[in-house]
Design a protein around this motif. Structure first.
Motif, PDB file in Angstrom:
ATOM      1  N   GLU A  62       0.833  -1.208   0.000  1.00 44.80           N
ATOM      2  CA  GLU A  62       0.000   0.000   0.000  1.00 44.80           C
ATOM      3  C   GLU A  62       0.870   1.262   0.000  1.00 44.80           C
ATOM      4  O   GLU A  62       0.632   2.200  -0.771  1.00 44.80           O
ATOM      5  CB  GLU A  62      -0.928   0.008   1.216  1.00 44.80           C
ATOM      6  N   LYS A  63       1.902   1.284   0.850  1.00 45.41           N
ATOM      7  CA  LYS A  63       2.796   2.442   0.893  1.00 45.41           C
ATOM      8  C   LYS A  63       3.547   2.588  -0.423  1.00 45.41           C
ATOM      9  O   LYS A  63       3.714   3.704  -0.928  1.00 45.41           O
ATOM     10  CB  LYS A  63       3.790   2.299   2.045  1.00 45.41           C
ATOM     11  N   THR A  65       2.638   1.579  -3.404  1.00 49.95           N
ATOM     12  CA  THR A  65       1.709   1.991  -4.456  1.00 49.95           C
ATOM     13  C   THR A  65       1.427   3.482  -4.396  1.00 49.95           C
ATOM     14  O   THR A  65       1.280   4.143  -5.435  1.00 49.95           O
ATOM     15  CB  THR A  65       0.394   1.205  -4.343  1.00 49.95           C
ATOM     16  N   ASN A  66       1.363   4.033  -3.183  1.00 43.68           N
ATOM     17  CA  ASN A  66       1.016   5.447  -3.005  1.00 43.68           C
ATOM     18  C   ASN A  66       2.225   6.359  -2.912  1.00 43.68           C
ATOM     19  O   ASN A  66       2.066   7.578  -2.738  1.00 43.68           O
ATOM     20  CB  ASN A  66       0.158   5.608  -1.744  1.00 43.68           C
ATOM     21  N   ASP A  68       5.180   8.845  -3.760  1.00 45.84           N
ATOM     22  CA  ASP A  68       5.370   9.848  -4.806  1.00 45.84           C
ATOM     23  C   ASP A  68       6.803   9.858  -5.332  1.00 45.84           C
ATOM     24  O   ASP A  68       7.174  10.716  -6.129  1.00 45.84           O
ATOM     25  CB  ASP A  68       4.992  11.243  -4.303  1.00 45.84           C
ATOM     26  N   GLN A  73       7.929   4.083  -7.883  1.00 45.82           N
ATOM     27  CA  GLN A  73       6.975   3.866  -8.962  1.00 45.82           C
ATOM     28  C   GLN A  73       7.582   2.992 -10.056  1.00 45.82           C
ATOM     29  O   GLN A  73       6.941   2.077 -10.571  1.00 45.82           O
ATOM     30  CB  GLN A  73       6.527   5.213  -9.535  1.00 45.82           C
TER      31      GLN A  73
END
Length: 218
Positions: A62-63, A65-66, A68, A73
């Protein structure tokens, strides 16, 4: 002047991947630590000329995927689309601000600078800044370590990273871009950095050479 700082390798299990590499090539590897805010962790192989290999994996999906951070990424995309393997190169600078000025003056798109940190197994904190030039292809990113934060290890190997080859579609065109972005002046296919060589190749996979041993996209 730039140096090769580290090679980043996507891995589903960094410790297992690093140990397999160590057993194959007779090199020592060590646990790196956790990037808590990004949901990632790493395992490292330090080489004798001031650079290292980093096996980077996801500990919290989750971290990750989110996040920045462009590197995280890129890691997620690589693992999802191509699986494990080399996917990035970090070039070390001691003046990231000069590159920010250079990018702005020459209308070179970029992301950052982004602050990074991780907790080492001994509890100490490493800190750094990253700068990501943007483009259609994935370009090497720039890193500047905080004072006293450049990672080292008692398990540093004697072998040197001789060269890094990056696969491109058009060496001439990409070489011109590298010269523009990173202020490299040797030619359009290869550059001597302070601790190694950076080369462009028509081969699709990234290739590194440690001593006389060529390793392709492991």
């Amino acid at each position: 002047m730039l140096a090769i700082d580290h090679i980043v390798i996507a891995s589903n299990d960094p410790e297992k991947s690093a140990h397999h590499f160590a057993n194959t090539y007779g090199l020592s590897t060590v646990s790196g630590g956790n990037h808590d805010s990004w949901g990632t962790y790493n395992h490292l192989c330090f080489l004798g000329n001031g650079c290292y290999l980093e096996w980077l994996g996801i500990s919290n999906q989750e971290k990750a995927t989110n996040a920045d951070n462009p590197l995280i990424q890129q890691l997620s995309i690589h693992l999802n689309q191509r699986g494990e393997g080399v996917f990035q190169v970090a070039l070390r600078t001691d003046s990231i601000n000069s590159f920010i000025h250079h990018f702005r003056e020459n209308d070179i798109p970029f992301q950052g600078p982004l602050d990074g940190s991780r907790k080492k197994p001994d509890g100490s904190i490493l800190s750094w800044r990253m700068l990501f030039p943007s483009g259609q292809e994935t370009l090497p990113f720039l890193i500047e370590w905080g004072e006293g934060s450049m990672p080292t290890s008692k398990e540093t190997n004697n072998e040197f990273l001789s060269s890094v080859k990056i696969g491109v579609n058009d060496r001439e065109k990409t070489g011109e871009r590298f010269n523009q972005i990173y202020r490299l002046q040797d030619n359009h296919a290869e550059w001597k950095l302070t601790n190694s060589e950076l080369l462009l190749t028509d081969k699709k996979n990234m290739e590194i050479k440690i001593g006389a041993t060529i390793i392709q996209d492991f």
